[in-house]
Motif scaffolding. Sequence first.
Motif, PDB file in Angstrom:
ATOM      1  N   ILE A  47      12.376 -12.698 -10.252  1.00 34.70           N
ATOM      2  CA  ILE A  47      11.828 -11.791  -9.244  1.00 34.70           C
ATOM      3  C   ILE A  47      11.408 -10.518  -9.969  1.00 34.70           C
ATOM      4  O   ILE A  47      12.186  -9.930 -10.712  1.00 34.70           O
ATOM      5  CB  ILE A  47      12.857 -11.479  -8.147  1.00 34.70           C
ATOM      6  N   LEU A  48      10.176 -10.087  -9.740  1.00 39.29           N
ATOM      7  CA  LEU A  48       9.640  -8.900 -10.391  1.00 39.29           C
ATOM      8  C   LEU A  48       9.347  -7.840  -9.327  1.00 39.29           C
ATOM      9  O   LEU A  48       8.580  -8.088  -8.396  1.00 39.29           O
ATOM     10  CB  LEU A  48       8.351  -9.248 -11.136  1.00 39.29           C
ATOM     11  N   LEU A  49       9.979  -6.674  -9.458  1.00 39.13           N
ATOM     12  CA  LEU A  49       9.687  -5.500  -8.633  1.00 39.13           C
ATOM     13  C   LEU A  49       9.027  -4.494  -9.559  1.00 39.13           C
ATOM     14  O   LEU A  49       9.600  -4.144 -10.588  1.00 39.13           O
ATOM     15  CB  LEU A  49      10.972  -4.921  -8.035  1.00 39.13           C
ATOM     16  N   ASP A  50       7.842  -3.991  -9.195  1.00 35.88           N
ATOM     17  CA  ASP A  50       7.132  -3.093 -10.111  1.00 35.88           C
ATOM     18  C   ASP A  50       6.395  -2.003  -9.335  1.00 35.88           C
ATOM     19  O   ASP A  50       5.748  -2.276  -8.318  1.00 35.88           O
ATOM     20  CB  ASP A  50       6.139  -3.900 -10.951  1.00 35.88           C
ATOM     21  N   GLY A  51       6.504  -0.777  -9.820  1.00 39.74           N
ATOM     22  CA  GLY A  51       5.763   0.337  -9.248  1.00 39.74           C
ATOM     23  C   GLY A  51       6.338   0.873  -7.960  1.00 39.74           C
ATOM     24  O   GLY A  51       5.671   1.599  -7.236  1.00 39.74           O
ATOM     25  N   LEU A  52       7.579   0.521  -7.652  1.00 42.83           N
ATOM     26  CA  LEU A  52       8.217   0.966  -6.406  1.00 42.83           C
ATOM     27  C   LEU A  52       9.225   2.072  -6.704  1.00 42.83           C
ATOM     28  O   LEU A  52       9.970   1.971  -7.668  1.00 42.83           O
ATOM     29  CB  LEU A  52       8.935  -0.206  -5.726  1.00 42.83           C
ATOM     30  N   ILE A  53       9.251   3.079  -5.856  1.00 46.98           N
ATOM     31  CA  ILE A  53      10.286   4.092  -5.941  1.00 46.98           C
ATOM     32  C   ILE A  53      11.327   3.722  -4.903  1.00 46.98           C
ATOM     33  O   ILE A  53      11.042   3.709  -3.710  1.00 46.98           O
ATOM     34  CB  ILE A  53       9.718   5.503  -5.680  1.00 46.98           C
ATOM     35  N   ILE A  54      12.521   3.388  -5.412  1.00 45.51           N
ATOM     36  CA  ILE A  54      13.585   2.911  -4.517  1.00 45.51           C
ATOM     37  C   ILE A  54      14.747   3.884  -4.577  1.00 45.51           C
ATOM     38  O   ILE A  54      15.188   4.253  -5.629  1.00 45.51           O
ATOM     39  CB  ILE A  54      14.044   1.491  -4.922  1.00 45.51           C
ATOM     40  N   GLY A  56       0.826  -1.201   0.000  1.00 46.46           N
ATOM     41  CA  GLY A  56       0.000   0.000   0.000  1.00 46.46           C
ATOM     42  C   GLY A  56       0.859   1.249   0.000  1.00 46.46           C
ATOM     43  O   GLY A  56       2.043   1.225   0.362  1.00 46.46           O
ATOM     44  N   GLY A  57       0.262   2.367  -0.405  1.00 46.14           N
ATOM     45  CA  GLY A  57       0.985   3.619  -0.527  1.00 46.14           C
ATOM     46  C   GLY A  57       1.637   4.076   0.767  1.00 46.14           C
ATOM     47  O   GLY A  57       1.153   3.809   1.862  1.00 46.14           O
ATOM     48  N   GLY A  58       2.775   4.774   0.622  1.00 44.45           N
ATOM     49  CA  GLY A  58       3.482   5.315   1.773  1.00 44.45           C
ATOM     50  C   GLY A  58       4.973   5.196   1.601  1.00 44.45           C
ATOM     51  O   GLY A  58       5.474   4.687   0.594  1.00 44.45           O
ATOM     52  N   THR A  59       5.689   5.663   2.602  1.00 47.64           N
ATOM     53  CA  THR A  59       7.153   5.583   2.625  1.00 47.64           C
ATOM     54  C   THR A  59       7.560   4.558   3.671  1.00 47.64           C
ATOM     55  O   THR A  59       7.136   4.641   4.829  1.00 47.64           O
ATOM     56  CB  THR A  59       7.768   6.958   2.948  1.00 47.64           C
ATOM     57  N   TYR A  60       8.380   3.624   3.253  1.00 47.39           N
ATOM     58  CA  TYR A  60       8.828   2.535   4.117  1.00 47.39           C
ATOM     59  C   TYR A  60      10.339   2.604   4.238  1.00 47.39           C
ATOM     60  O   TYR A  60      11.043   2.692   3.235  1.00 47.39           O
ATOM     61  CB  TYR A  60       8.441   1.183   3.515  1.00 47.39           C
ATOM     62  N   ASP A  61      10.864   2.573   5.462  1.00 48.70           N
ATOM     63  CA  ASP A  61      12.304   2.480   5.704  1.00 48.70           C
ATOM     64  C   ASP A  61      12.605   0.998   5.921  1.00 48.70           C
ATOM     65  O   ASP A  61      12.208   0.422   6.944  1.00 48.70           O
ATOM     66  CB  ASP A  61      12.696   3.295   6.936  1.00 48.70           C
ATOM     67  N   GLU A  62      13.297   0.399   4.956  1.00 47.07           N
ATOM     68  CA  GLU A  62      13.440  -1.060   4.956  1.00 47.07           C
ATOM     69  C   GLU A  62      14.829  -1.513   4.514  1.00 47.07           C
ATOM     70  O   GLU A  62      15.532  -0.783   3.815  1.00 47.07           O
ATOM     71  CB  GLU A  62      12.432  -1.685   3.981  1.00 47.07           C
ATOM     72  N   ALA A  63      15.176  -2.725   4.885  1.00 45.49           N
ATOM     73  CA  ALA A  63      16.361  -3.431   4.373  1.00 45.49           C
ATOM     74  C   ALA A  63      15.934  -4.872   4.119  1.00 45.49           C
ATOM     75  O   ALA A  63      15.632  -5.598   5.061  1.00 45.49           O
ATOM     76  CB  ALA A  63      17.503  -3.382   5.368  1.00 45.49           C
ATOM     77  N   ILE A  64      15.882  -5.245   2.873  1.00 39.86           N
ATOM     78  CA  ILE A  64      15.474  -6.592   2.467  1.00 39.86           C
ATOM     79  C   ILE A  64      16.726  -7.283   1.941  1.00 39.86           C
ATOM     80  O   ILE A  64      17.166  -7.031   0.826  1.00 39.86           O
ATOM     81  CB  ILE A  64      14.387  -6.551   1.369  1.00 39.86           C
ATOM     82  N   ILE A  65      17.307  -8.151   2.751  1.00 31.34           N
ATOM     83  CA  ILE A  65      18.603  -8.740   2.417  1.00 31.34           C
ATOM     84  C   ILE A  65      18.454 -10.248   2.241  1.00 31.34           C
ATOM     85  O   ILE A  65      18.188 -10.971   3.202  1.00 31.34           O
ATOM     86  CB  ILE A  65      19.647  -8.421   3.509  1.00 31.34           C
ATOM     87  N   ASP A  66      18.606 -10.681   0.988  1.00 28.93           N
ATOM     88  CA  ASP A  66      18.611 -12.113   0.654  1.00 28.93           C
ATOM     89  C   ASP A  66      17.391 -12.870   1.172  1.00 28.93           C
ATOM     90  O   ASP A  66      17.489 -14.034   1.518  1.00 28.93           O
ATOM     91  CB  ASP A  66      19.886 -12.780   1.179  1.00 28.93           C
ATOM     92  N   GLY A  83      -2.514   2.358  -8.349  1.00 31.02           N
ATOM     93  CA  GLY A  83      -2.773   3.777  -8.150  1.00 31.02           C
ATOM     94  C   GLY A  83      -2.120   4.387  -6.929  1.00 31.02           C
ATOM     95  O   GLY A  83      -2.363   5.548  -6.616  1.00 31.02           O
ATOM     96  N   GLU A  84      -1.289   3.631  -6.217  1.00 31.97           N
ATOM     97  CA  GLU A  84      -0.663   4.151  -4.999  1.00 31.97           C
ATOM     98  C   GLU A  84       0.839   4.323  -5.203  1.00 31.97           C
ATOM     99  O   GLU A  84       1.466   3.601  -5.964  1.00 31.97           O
ATOM    100  CB  GLU A  84      -0.951   3.224  -3.822  1.00 31.97           C
ATOM    101  N   THR A  85       1.398   5.325  -4.507  1.00 29.33           N
ATOM    102  CA  THR A  85       2.832   5.598  -4.576  1.00 29.33           C
ATOM    103  C   THR A  85       3.525   4.928  -3.402  1.00 29.33           C
ATOM    104  O   THR A  85       3.178   5.188  -2.241  1.00 29.33           O
ATOM    105  CB  THR A  85       3.104   7.124  -4.547  1.00 29.33           C
ATOM    106  N   VAL A  86       4.481   4.076  -3.713  1.00 28.93           N
ATOM    107  CA  VAL A  86       5.244   3.360  -2.685  1.00 28.93           C
ATOM    108  C   VAL A  86       6.702   3.777  -2.800  1.00 28.93           C
ATOM    109  O   VAL A  86       7.320   3.603  -3.849  1.00 28.93           O
ATOM    110  CB  VAL A  86       5.105   1.833  -2.846  1.00 28.93           C
TER     111      VAL A  86
END
Length: 120
Positions: free
Chosen positions: A113-120, A59-69, A88-91
């Motif tokens: 692995i598919l990452l889509d629609g994410l601002i990283i 869902g939309g919002g800003t997430y502070d994350e570390a996804i490691i392996d 329709g949501e900004t992530v």
Amino acid sequence: MRKLIIILFVFSIYAHHAQAAIYYTTKTGSGSTCSIGSPCSTVAVGVSKLAPGDKLIIGGGTYDEAIIDTVPSGSSPASPTTIISATGETVIIRPISSSFHSIFNFSGAFDNILLDGLII
């Protein structure tokens, strides 16, 4: 014997086309099942639920994350493990701190692995 072969063939088709699970993460989530009715609050928890070929909708919002392996490889090119923004949501996913610059870290062999629609 012919009946057994037909049953095994039908079972193999069903097993090949089994429905992938869909999990959900939202900023207001507090659930641990990551279901649509009880979404997780972090991307990391949502990712921890994924099996090959599953999907995580964020869902939309800003997430502070570390996804490691921790993102599993997809089952095949036609059935990737998918992490996407909700329609329709900004992530926005950003590092957990200024000293830790990695968000998604893939070391080793990862495929499909598919990452889509994410601002990283």
